[in-house]
Scaffold this motif. Structure first.
Motif, mmCIF file in Angstrom:
data_model
loop_
_atom_site.group_PDB
_atom_site.id
_atom_site.type_symbol
_atom_site.label_atom_id
_atom_site.label_comp_id
_atom_site.label_asym_id
_atom_site.label_seq_id
_atom_site.Cartn_x
_atom_site.Cartn_y
_atom_site.Cartn_z
ATOM 1 N N GLY A 85 116.796 -21.907 132.811
ATOM 2 C CA GLY A 85 117.204 -21.440 133.362
ATOM 3 C C GLY A 85 117.223 -20.102 132.229
ATOM 4 O O GLY A 85 116.123 -19.241 133.031
ATOM 5 N N ALA A 86 117.484 -20.293 132.049
ATOM 6 C CA ALA A 86 117.618 -18.670 130.690
ATOM 7 C C ALA A 86 116.246 -18.119 130.370
ATOM 8 O O ALA A 86 115.726 -17.738 129.621
ATOM 9 C CB ALA A 86 118.741 -19.012 129.835
ATOM 10 N N ALA A 87 116.025 -20.006 129.748
ATOM 11 C CA ALA A 87 114.772 -19.471 128.823
ATOM 12 C C ALA A 87 113.119 -19.646 130.041
ATOM 13 O O ALA A 87 112.389 -18.535 129.432
ATOM 14 C CB ALA A 87 113.816 -21.255 128.261
ATOM 15 N N LEU A 88 113.535 -19.586 130.856
ATOM 16 C CA LEU A 88 112.227 -19.435 132.137
ATOM 17 C C LEU A 88 112.364 -17.836 132.502
ATOM 18 O O LEU A 88 111.265 -16.870 132.480
ATOM 19 C CB LEU A 88 112.598 -20.236 133.635
ATOM 20 C CG LEU A 88 111.635 -19.756 134.222
ATOM 21 C CD1 LEU A 88 109.356 -20.580 133.391
ATOM 22 C CD2 LEU A 88 111.168 -20.867 135.153
ATOM 23 N N ALA A 89 114.102 -17.428 132.480
ATOM 24 C CA ALA A 89 113.746 -15.748 132.925
ATOM 25 C C ALA A 89 113.306 -15.358 131.720
ATOM 26 O O ALA A 89 112.971 -14.261 131.641
ATOM 27 C CB ALA A 89 115.319 -15.583 133.243
ATOM 28 N N LEU A 90 113.832 -15.687 130.130
ATOM 29 C CA LEU A 90 113.096 -15.263 128.819
ATOM 30 C C LEU A 90 111.261 -14.941 129.028
ATOM 31 O O LEU A 90 111.030 -13.811 128.385
ATOM 32 C CB LEU A 90 113.422 -15.825 128.006
ATOM 33 C CG LEU A 90 115.085 -15.375 127.686
ATOM 34 C CD1 LEU A 90 116.207 -15.679 126.207
ATOM 35 C CD2 LEU A 90 115.396 -13.783 127.401
ATOM 36 N N ALA A 91 111.046 -16.071 129.264
ATOM 37 C CA ALA A 91 109.821 -16.070 129.551
ATOM 38 C C ALA A 91 108.865 -15.303 130.361
ATOM 39 O O ALA A 91 108.022 -14.650 130.458
ATOM 40 C CB ALA A 91 109.406 -17.783 129.615
ATOM 41 N N ALA A 92 109.706 -15.123 131.363
ATOM 42 C CA ALA A 92 108.920 -14.494 132.514
ATOM 43 C C ALA A 92 108.871 -13.118 132.221
ATOM 44 O O ALA A 92 108.112 -12.383 132.100
ATOM 45 C CB ALA A 92 110.135 -14.410 133.985
ATOM 46 N N ARG A 93 110.128 -12.656 131.237
ATOM 47 C CA ARG A 93 110.537 -11.581 130.375
ATOM 48 C C ARG A 93 109.207 -10.939 129.986
ATOM 49 O O ARG A 93 108.729 -9.889 130.010
ATOM 50 C CB ARG A 93 111.995 -10.833 131.004
ATOM 51 C CG ARG A 93 111.957 -9.342 130.234
ATOM 52 C CD ARG A 93 112.917 -8.979 129.810
ATOM 53 N NE ARG A 93 113.838 -10.503 128.210
ATOM 54 C CZ ARG A 93 114.664 -9.511 128.331
ATOM 55 N NH1 ARG A 93 116.352 -9.879 128.532
ATOM 56 N NH2 ARG A 93 114.941 -10.301 127.072
#
Length: 252
Positions: A85-93
């Motif tokens: 979840g954190a990785a996807l949020a960072l990637a989306a950013r």
């Protein structure tokens, strides 16, 4: 199993190029003391130094940057209680798009805080797999976001598999790889890349004895889904994914 197209070495190489502006080539470290204890040369791929503190950023970043501009505008969604979840949020950013993260009640507070710090939009649900999936479907329906599954996703597998070409360059005499095994995204990507680049090298999946569904599945020759995990390793409690099991069984 529903039809699933597995990534190839070409997909893994494309993923490496795609994530290169955002992800890190992590170092490999050695320890003479641990070599002596193990009776072997050990090479540690330091993915704790990856963006977000885990290898998960590789797969999430590849998935995000694989989207068309039209898809990206609608954002991404996943279910996760932690690193994905954190990785996807960072990637989306990195692409300036929204990331919707479905999280179960009772998830580790520090991991939820990481997701929010990375810009993820939390959607809470009951702590069951069915509730996670149902909530993801609702978020997809309401937002048009693209689902990026934590491990049963070819883009994620390809992204995680980018570890192996790096490792082969950093440790050319590689004879075996030991990868943590929860849902199987990392192990799947590693299996594909190793088969192409180091066909004689062996792949070992490491999972807690108290969450040994992958071991039981491979021993029985069929996916075991009724294991109730008992381990402090919350990142390894996931049941091995259906396509992940099929791939790892074929690569034994």
């Amino acid at each position: 199993m529903a039809e699933f197209t597995f990534p190839t070495l070409g997909d893994i190489r494309a993923a490496a190029a795609r994530i290169a502006p955002h992800a890190r080539v992590t170092p490999v470290l050695r320890s003479p003391e641990l070599d002596a204890l193990a009776g072997a040369e050990l090479h540690f791929k330091c993915e704790h130094l990856q963006v977000g503190g885990a290898f998960k950023f590789r797969g999430a970043c590849n998935a995000v940057w694989s989207l068309s501009d039209e898809e990206a505008q609608r954002g991404v969604v996943t279910h996760s209680s932690g690193n994905h979840g954190a990785a996807l949020a960072l990637a989306a950013r990195t692409r300036g798009i929204p990331a919707h993260i479905v999280v179960p009640e009772g998830a580790v507070a520090a991991k939820l805080a990481n997701i929010e710090r990375a810009g993820g939009i939390l959607h809470r649900c009951a702590p069951t797999q069915a509730a996670r999936e149902e909530t993801c479907i609702r978020v997809q329906r309401d937002t048009g976001a693209t689902l990026v599954h934590p491990y049963a996703d070819a883009r994620v597998m390809a992204g995680q598999g980018t570890i192996v070409p790096e490792l082969v360059q950093q440790a050319p005499e590689l004879a075996a790889v030991i990868a943590p095994l929860g849902g199987g995204g990392l192990a799947s990507g590693c299996a594909i890349a190793l088969a192409a680049l180091k066909p004689r090298a062996r792949l070992f999946g490491a999972e807690p004895a108290g969450a040994g569904d992958a071991f039981q599945s491979l021993q029985r020759g069929e996916r075991v889904t009724n294991v109730v995990p008992h381990t402090i390793c919350d990142g390894l409690r996931a049941t091995i994914g259906e396509p992940n099991f099929a791939l790892l069984r074929a690569h034994r």
